[in-house]
Design an enzyme around this catalytic site. Structure first.
Site, PDB file in Angstrom:
ATOM      1  N   ASP A 135      43.307 -91.446  25.994  1.00  0.00           N
ATOM      2  CA  ASP A 135      44.262 -90.401  25.864  1.00  0.00           C
ATOM      3  C   ASP A 135      44.943 -90.486  24.628  1.00  0.00           C
ATOM      4  O   ASP A 135      44.723 -91.710  23.696  1.00  0.00           O
ATOM      5  CB  ASP A 135      45.389 -90.580  26.938  1.00  0.00           C
ATOM      6  CG  ASP A 135      46.142 -91.887  26.827  1.00  0.00           C
ATOM      7  OD1 ASP A 135      45.760 -92.691  26.395  1.00  0.00           O
ATOM      8  OD2 ASP A 135      47.352 -91.758  27.517  1.00  0.00           O
ATOM      9  N   TYR A 148      47.319 -91.355  21.182  1.00  0.00           N
ATOM     10  CA  TYR A 148      48.287 -92.311  20.710  1.00  0.00           C
ATOM     11  C   TYR A 148      49.783 -91.606  21.130  1.00  0.00           C
ATOM     12  O   TYR A 148      50.125 -90.321  21.046  1.00  0.00           O
ATOM     13  CB  TYR A 148      48.499 -92.568  19.265  1.00  0.00           C
ATOM     14  CG  TYR A 148      47.050 -93.147  18.900  1.00  0.00           C
ATOM     15  CD1 TYR A 148      46.845 -94.368  19.285  1.00  0.00           C
ATOM     16  CD2 TYR A 148      46.362 -92.464  17.731  1.00  0.00           C
ATOM     17  CE1 TYR A 148      45.683 -95.057  18.727  1.00  0.00           C
ATOM     18  CE2 TYR A 148      45.124 -93.216  17.386  1.00  0.00           C
ATOM     19  CZ  TYR A 148      44.831 -94.492  17.969  1.00  0.00           C
ATOM     20  OH  TYR A 148      43.677 -94.894  17.393  1.00  0.00           O
ATOM     21  N   PHE A 156      40.746 -91.819  18.712  1.00  0.00           N
ATOM     22  CA  PHE A 156      40.961 -93.045  17.696  1.00  0.00           C
ATOM     23  C   PHE A 156      41.678 -92.785  16.250  1.00  0.00           C
ATOM     24  O   PHE A 156      41.912 -93.527  15.591  1.00  0.00           O
ATOM     25  CB  PHE A 156      39.700 -93.778  17.520  1.00  0.00           C
ATOM     26  CG  PHE A 156      39.079 -94.457  19.027  1.00  0.00           C
ATOM     27  CD1 PHE A 156      39.746 -95.526  19.784  1.00  0.00           C
ATOM     28  CD2 PHE A 156      38.265 -93.813  19.672  1.00  0.00           C
ATOM     29  CE1 PHE A 156      39.301 -96.015  20.722  1.00  0.00           C
ATOM     30  CE2 PHE A 156      37.675 -94.193  20.770  1.00  0.00           C
ATOM     31  CZ  PHE A 156      38.193 -95.493  21.185  1.00  0.00           C
ATOM     32  N   HIS A 201      35.473-101.856  25.145  1.00  0.00           N
ATOM     33  CA  HIS A 201      36.439-101.249  24.165  1.00  0.00           C
ATOM     34  C   HIS A 201      37.080-101.822  23.033  1.00  0.00           C
ATOM     35  O   HIS A 201      36.838-103.269  22.819  1.00  0.00           O
ATOM     36  CB  HIS A 201      37.469-100.913  25.017  1.00  0.00           C
ATOM     37  CG  HIS A 201      38.485 -99.797  24.504  1.00  0.00           C
ATOM     38  ND1 HIS A 201      39.657-100.138  23.469  1.00  0.00           N
ATOM     39  CD2 HIS A 201      38.559 -98.455  24.899  1.00  0.00           C
ATOM     40  CE1 HIS A 201      40.010 -98.903  23.421  1.00  0.00           C
ATOM     41  NE2 HIS A 201      39.607 -97.856  23.998  1.00  0.00           N
TER      42      HIS A 201
END
Length: 222
Positions: free
Chosen positions: A63, A65, A76, A185
């Site tokens: 989701d 920032y 990202f 991740h």
């Protein structure tokens, strides 16, 4: 900003479903009552910056920032001038180790999106300071539909799945012509459990070149 072009045509069936009507009402109310990121105009930037006919790589995020000025509608990525979040720092560290390039100064990944890298979060909005606050309101169903659209394309594509949530999307990717690159991740909590050393950038480009497709220039332009 609305979804247009081939994306709009491919995702049109979703817009008429009950879940999407509920999602739309919820998101409108959230923007009215709370501080929500990214800015409204940027919610669908992943689709705007990477038209469906240009997609050659899909990177799945979680989701947006949730702090001021960070989210720009691409997973990202952060807006120019914004300090790099920890996960993006690790992505860049792996990129530099993988490709032998210097560490980028900017966290704006628009140049990836413009080259056919679809940077898609599974949830497209978030309340300020509250990670995952819009989880479960309907975005996942919508972005799953988008992932299925990409996976159904009859041309070689690369799917980069980082972390458990992204890796669960692997079952949607059934065309053997596609390459799936998966690992832990890039978060500081998990990057040392298989993300570092996974070489996703060079592996992606090797695959694209082997199929006669232009590689991605991962390092940002000067």
């Amino acid at each position: 900003m609305a979804i247009t072009g081939a994306w709009e045509e491919s995702l049109r069936p979703e817009f008429g479903k009950p879940y999407y009507a509920r999602l739309y009402r919820t998101v409108v109310e959230e923007y009215r009552m709370n501080t929500v990121y990214p800015p409204k105009r940027d919610v669908f930037n992943a689709f705007q910056f990477t038209p469906l006919e240009q997609v050659k790589v899909l990177i799945v995020g979680q989701d947006p920032y949730h702090e001021p000025g960070q989210a720009n509608g691409l997973c990202f990525s952060v807006s120019p001038g914004v300090p790099l979040p920890p996960s993006l720092k690790n992505i860049y560290k792996e990129m530099c180790d993988d490709l032998g390039c210097p560490f980028p100064k900017s966290g704006d990944l628009t140049h990836w999106a413009r080259q056919g890298v679809l940077l898609l979060n599974t949830v497209l909005t978030v309340r300020a300071h509250q990670a995952n606050s819009h989880k479960g309101i309907g975005w996942e169903e919508f972005t799953d539909a988008a992932i299925r659209v990409v996976a159904s394309l009859d041309r070689p594509l690369v799917f980069i799945l980082w972390g458990g949530q992204a890796r669960r999307k692997k079952s949607m990717i059934t065309n053997p012509a596609h390459l799936v690159i998966e690992s832990a991740h890039p978060s500081p909590l998990s990057a040392y459990n298989g993300f570092f050393g996974s070489r996703p950038f060079s592996r992606c480009n090797e695959y694209l070149v082997s199929r006669g497709i232009a590689p991605v220039a991962w390092y940002p332009p000067d």
